[in-house]
Write a protein that holds these residues in place. Structure first.
Motif, PDB file in Angstrom:
ATOM      1  N   GLY A  34       0.813  -1.212   0.000  1.00  0.00           N
ATOM      2  CA  GLY A  34       0.000   0.000   0.000  1.00  0.00           C
ATOM      3  C   GLY A  34       0.848   1.264   0.000  1.00  0.00           C
ATOM      4  O   GLY A  34       0.531   2.226  -0.698  1.00  0.00           O
ATOM      5  N   ILE A  35       1.940   1.255   0.776  1.00  0.00           N
ATOM      6  CA  ILE A  35       2.824   2.422   0.813  1.00  0.00           C
ATOM      7  C   ILE A  35       3.476   2.636  -0.549  1.00  0.00           C
ATOM      8  O   ILE A  35       3.574   3.769  -1.040  1.00  0.00           O
ATOM      9  N   VAL A  36       3.916   1.551  -1.193  1.00  0.00           N
ATOM     10  CA  VAL A  36       4.535   1.670  -2.517  1.00  0.00           C
ATOM     11  C   VAL A  36       3.536   2.222  -3.528  1.00  0.00           C
ATOM     12  O   VAL A  36       3.860   3.102  -4.341  1.00  0.00           O
ATOM     13  N   MET A  37       2.286   1.733  -3.475  1.00  0.00           N
ATOM     14  CA  MET A  37       1.266   2.242  -4.390  1.00  0.00           C
ATOM     15  C   MET A  37       0.977   3.718  -4.132  1.00  0.00           C
ATOM     16  O   MET A  37       0.814   4.503  -5.071  1.00  0.00           O
ATOM     17  N   LEU A  38       0.914   4.114  -2.867  1.00  0.00           N
ATOM     18  CA  LEU A  38       0.646   5.502  -2.517  1.00  0.00           C
ATOM     19  C   LEU A  38       1.762   6.424  -3.017  1.00  0.00           C
ATOM     20  O   LEU A  38       1.494   7.488  -3.584  1.00  0.00           O
ATOM     21  N   VAL A  39       3.002   6.013  -2.815  1.00  0.00           N
ATOM     22  CA  VAL A  39       4.136   6.818  -3.281  1.00  0.00           C
ATOM     23  C   VAL A  39       4.112   6.933  -4.801  1.00  0.00           C
ATOM     24  O   VAL A  39       4.390   8.006  -5.356  1.00  0.00           O
ATOM     25  N   THR A  40       3.753   5.857  -5.488  1.00  0.00           N
ATOM     26  CA  THR A  40       3.680   5.897  -6.946  1.00  0.00           C
ATOM     27  C   THR A  40       2.610   6.873  -7.416  1.00  0.00           C
ATOM     28  O   THR A  40       2.850   7.664  -8.350  1.00  0.00           O
ATOM     29  N   VAL A  41       1.441   6.854  -6.785  1.00  0.00           N
ATOM     30  CA  VAL A  41       0.367   7.779  -7.162  1.00  0.00           C
ATOM     31  C   VAL A  41       0.783   9.219  -6.897  1.00  0.00           C
ATOM     32  O   VAL A  41       0.558  10.110  -7.731  1.00  0.00           O
ATOM     33  N   ILE A  42       1.406   9.470  -5.745  1.00  0.00           N
ATOM     34  CA  ILE A  42       1.838  10.833  -5.417  1.00  0.00           C
ATOM     35  C   ILE A  42       2.885  11.323  -6.411  1.00  0.00           C
ATOM     36  O   ILE A  42       2.825  12.466  -6.883  1.00  0.00           O
ATOM     37  N   LYS A  97       3.141  15.105 -13.165  1.00  0.00           N
ATOM     38  CA  LYS A  97       2.204  15.126 -14.280  1.00  0.00           C
ATOM     39  C   LYS A  97       2.225  16.470 -15.025  1.00  0.00           C
ATOM     40  O   LYS A  97       2.036  16.518 -16.223  1.00  0.00           O
ATOM     41  N   GLY A  98       2.488  17.553 -14.310  1.00  0.00           N
ATOM     42  CA  GLY A  98       2.433  18.874 -14.924  1.00  0.00           C
ATOM     43  C   GLY A  98       3.579  19.154 -15.882  1.00  0.00           C
ATOM     44  O   GLY A  98       3.505  20.052 -16.692  1.00  0.00           O
TER      45      GLY A  98
END
Length: 43
Positions: A27-35, A41-42
């Protein structure tokens, strides 16, 4: 070799803690990836 079923029941706690910590790390790895995706993205 002596097999006692009660020891298996006692060890279920440790297996549960291990599985829970694996899910927390995923979950932490997924959260860091999304952040990181939202931050970069900009550009």
């Amino acid at each position: 070799m002596n097999i006692t079923p009660f020891n298996f029941i006692l060890n279920l706690r440790y297996m549960g803690i291990g599985m829970l910590s694996i899910f927390i790390v995923i979950g932490i790895v997924m959260l860091v990836t999304v952040i990181l995706n939202k931050i970069t993205k900009g550009e």
